[in-house]
Write a protein that holds these residues in place. Structure first.
Motif, PDB file in Angstrom:
ATOM      1  N   MET A   1      42.102  42.077  38.701  1.00 20.62           N
ATOM      2  CA  MET A   1      43.486  41.949  39.127  1.00 20.62           C
ATOM      3  C   MET A   1      43.605  41.963  40.654  1.00 20.62           C
ATOM      4  N   LEU A   2      42.864  42.858  41.315  1.00 16.70           N
ATOM      5  CA  LEU A   2      42.934  42.945  42.773  1.00 16.70           C
ATOM      6  C   LEU A   2      42.318  41.727  43.448  1.00 16.70           C
ATOM      7  N   ALA A   3      41.284  41.170  42.830  1.00 16.41           N
ATOM      8  CA  ALA A   3      40.688  39.943  43.372  1.00 16.41           C
ATOM      9  C   ALA A   3      41.706  38.809  43.310  1.00 16.41           C
ATOM     10  N   TRP A   4      42.445  38.753  42.207  1.00 12.84           N
ATOM     11  CA  TRP A   4      43.492  37.738  42.026  1.00 12.84           C
ATOM     12  C   TRP A   4      44.588  37.917  43.079  1.00 12.84           C
ATOM     13  N   LEU A   5      45.009  39.166  43.302  1.00 13.63           N
ATOM     14  CA  LEU A   5      46.060  39.441  44.285  1.00 13.63           C
ATOM     15  C   LEU A   5      45.596  39.153  45.709  1.00 13.63           C
ATOM     16  N   LYS A   6      44.358  39.513  46.007  1.00 16.50           N
ATOM     17  CA  LYS A   6      43.810  39.278  47.347  1.00 16.50           C
ATOM     18  C   LYS A   6      43.759  37.787  47.655  1.00 16.50           C
TER      19      LYS A   6
ATOM     20  N   LEU B   1      47.716  36.907  48.073  1.00 18.14           N
ATOM     21  CA  LEU B   1      48.492  37.538  49.135  1.00 18.14           C
ATOM     22  C   LEU B   1      47.769  37.616  50.464  1.00 18.14           C
ATOM     23  N   GLY B   2      46.441  37.683  50.423  1.00 15.59           N
ATOM     24  CA  GLY B   2      45.679  37.803  51.663  1.00 15.59           C
ATOM     25  C   GLY B   2      46.074  39.042  52.441  1.00 15.59           C
ATOM     26  N   ASP B   3      46.397  38.876  53.717  1.00 11.99           N
ATOM     27  CA  ASP B   3      46.735  40.006  54.585  1.00 11.99           C
ATOM     28  C   ASP B   3      48.136  40.549  54.346  1.00 11.99           C
TER      29      ASP B   3
ATOM     30  N   TYR C   1      34.176  50.234  49.486  1.00 14.64           N
ATOM     31  CA  TYR C   1      34.439  49.002  48.742  1.00 14.64           C
ATOM     32  C   TYR C   1      35.949  48.764  48.616  1.00 14.64           C
ATOM     33  N   TRP C   2      36.677  49.831  48.220  1.00 17.33           N
ATOM     34  CA  TRP C   2      38.117  49.675  48.036  1.00 17.33           C
ATOM     35  C   TRP C   2      38.864  49.622  49.371  1.00 17.33           C
ATOM     36  N   ARG C   3      38.317  50.305  50.402  1.00 11.96           N
ATOM     37  CA  ARG C   3      38.963  50.264  51.717  1.00 11.96           C
ATOM     38  C   ARG C   3      39.048  48.834  52.237  1.00 11.96           C
ATOM     39  N   LYS C   4      37.968  48.073  52.008  1.00 11.38           N
ATOM     40  CA  LYS C   4      37.946  46.685  52.439  1.00 11.38           C
ATOM     41  C   LYS C   4      38.960  45.831  51.686  1.00 11.38           C
TER      42      LYS C   4
END
Length: 332
Positions: free
Chosen positions: A216-221, A224-226, A245-248
């Motif tokens: 899900m986060l890969a999809w959002l990244k 949405l990007g920055d 890993y999550w900080r990035k």
């Protein structure tokens, strides 16, 4: 341990006070559900446990350890294979057996978390423990499963991204479901994007290896990007590599070590620590409310007195330590 995350707790609490906080719930929270009757033999499985059940039928010749290795990181692929081999009807039956929602009820942990003033609750779980917990708390809510459920109402919503247990056609599990999710659910997808762009999100119930969260986060990244705002995840036993890993990915990990002697003890410890985490957020909200409801001079005095109290408590702790050390040395 949670005390060292004072700044993070203040950010979350402040967002809750302003009506800008969203709770994201994973399968780990459902594992706290309580059996409806004593002596309940049925088990509430998590995402990994369910996929393992499917894999046992797909590859009956493999050992359990081989199956665990086989499915690692391939959850969507396994569910797609199962649906194609055995059919959607059999897949739904296996789902109902692995996630026996009607045989369990929400726990005090569900109620404690939902007693906080969340703007919206989003979940990848298909059970209805959140709905029943809100009913037990006598708090109004609306459920969003299909496109037509998305409205501009100010009413508190539970957005069930991956469908709900009693609507087989709504379930999102397989590769094809993910691949065409945005095409089939444009309004729900838009709502999720808006949440991550505009709100403060707290994830609870997601493990270190949770494929749902990663996908899900890969999809959002990608979308949405920055523009994705900083989010938070309560994730016990996270190591430095996981935190980085999550900080990035713009996610702050709030973690603490929890290690029980056995699975039952560790479960109890996790429940206790999670409740402490929720209580810390509530205390922070109360402190912020009190701080905002006083005039300038009183606020300055509050900060001064609080710092003095902390100093007094620290000095008292040091005094006891010195006395105990002195007495110990005399005995030697």
């Amino acid at each position: 341990m949670i005390e060292r995350y004072k700044t993070e707790l203040e950010h979350i609490s402040n967002a809750l006070r302003k009506g800008e906080a969203v709770l994201f719930v994973g399968a780990g929270l459902s594992l706290n559900a309580e059996p409806m009757t004593n002596g309940q033999l049925k088990k509430m499985n998590d995402w990994f446990g369910f996929i393992l059940i499917l894999a046992e039928e797909l590859w009956p010749e493999l050992s359990r350890s081989q199956l665990q290795e086989r499915i690692e990181g391939e959850f969507l692929y396994v569910t797609q294979l199962y649906k194609e081999k055995f059919g959607a009807s059999m897949f739904y039956q296996k789902f109902l057996e692995a996630i026996p929602t009607r045989d369990f009820r929400p726990s005090h942990i569900h109620r404690a978390i939902l007693s906080l003033p969340w703007d919206t609750v989003v979940t990848t779980n298909q059970d209805d423990f959140l709905e029943r917990a809100y009913e037990e708390l006598h708090l109004p809510y609306k459920v969003v499963v299909e496109e037509l459920d998305v409205t501009h109402s100010q009413e508190r919503s539970i957005v069930k991204m991956h469908g709900t247990w009693n609507q087989a056609e709504s379930l999102v599990f397989a590769e094809e479901d993910y691949r065409f999710y945005e095409e089939k659910h444009p309004l729900i997808s838009l709502k999720i994007k808006q949440i991550f762009a505009e709100k403060t999100v707290l994830f609870i119930g997601y493990s270190l290896r949770d494929q749902n969260l990663k996908d899900m986060l890969a999809w959002l990244k990608q979308i949405l990007g920055d523009y994705q705002r900083k989010a938070y995840v309560y994730m016990p036993n996270a190591d430095s590599y996981t935190i980085e890993y999550w900080r990035k990915r713009n996610i702050v990990v709030i973690t603490e070590d929890i290690n029980g002697m056995n699975r039952e003890e560790e479960k109890e410890m996790r429940q206790h620590r999670l409740l402490n985490f929720i209580d810390s957020i509530k205390s922070c909200i109360d402190e912020q409310e009190a701080f905002c409801n006083v005039d300038g001079d009183t606020r300055k005095n509050y900060v001064r007195i609080k710092s003095q109290l902390i100093d007094i408590q620290q000095k008292e702790g040091w005094r006891k330590w010195i006395e105990e050390t002195f007495q110990h040395n005399l005995m030697i």
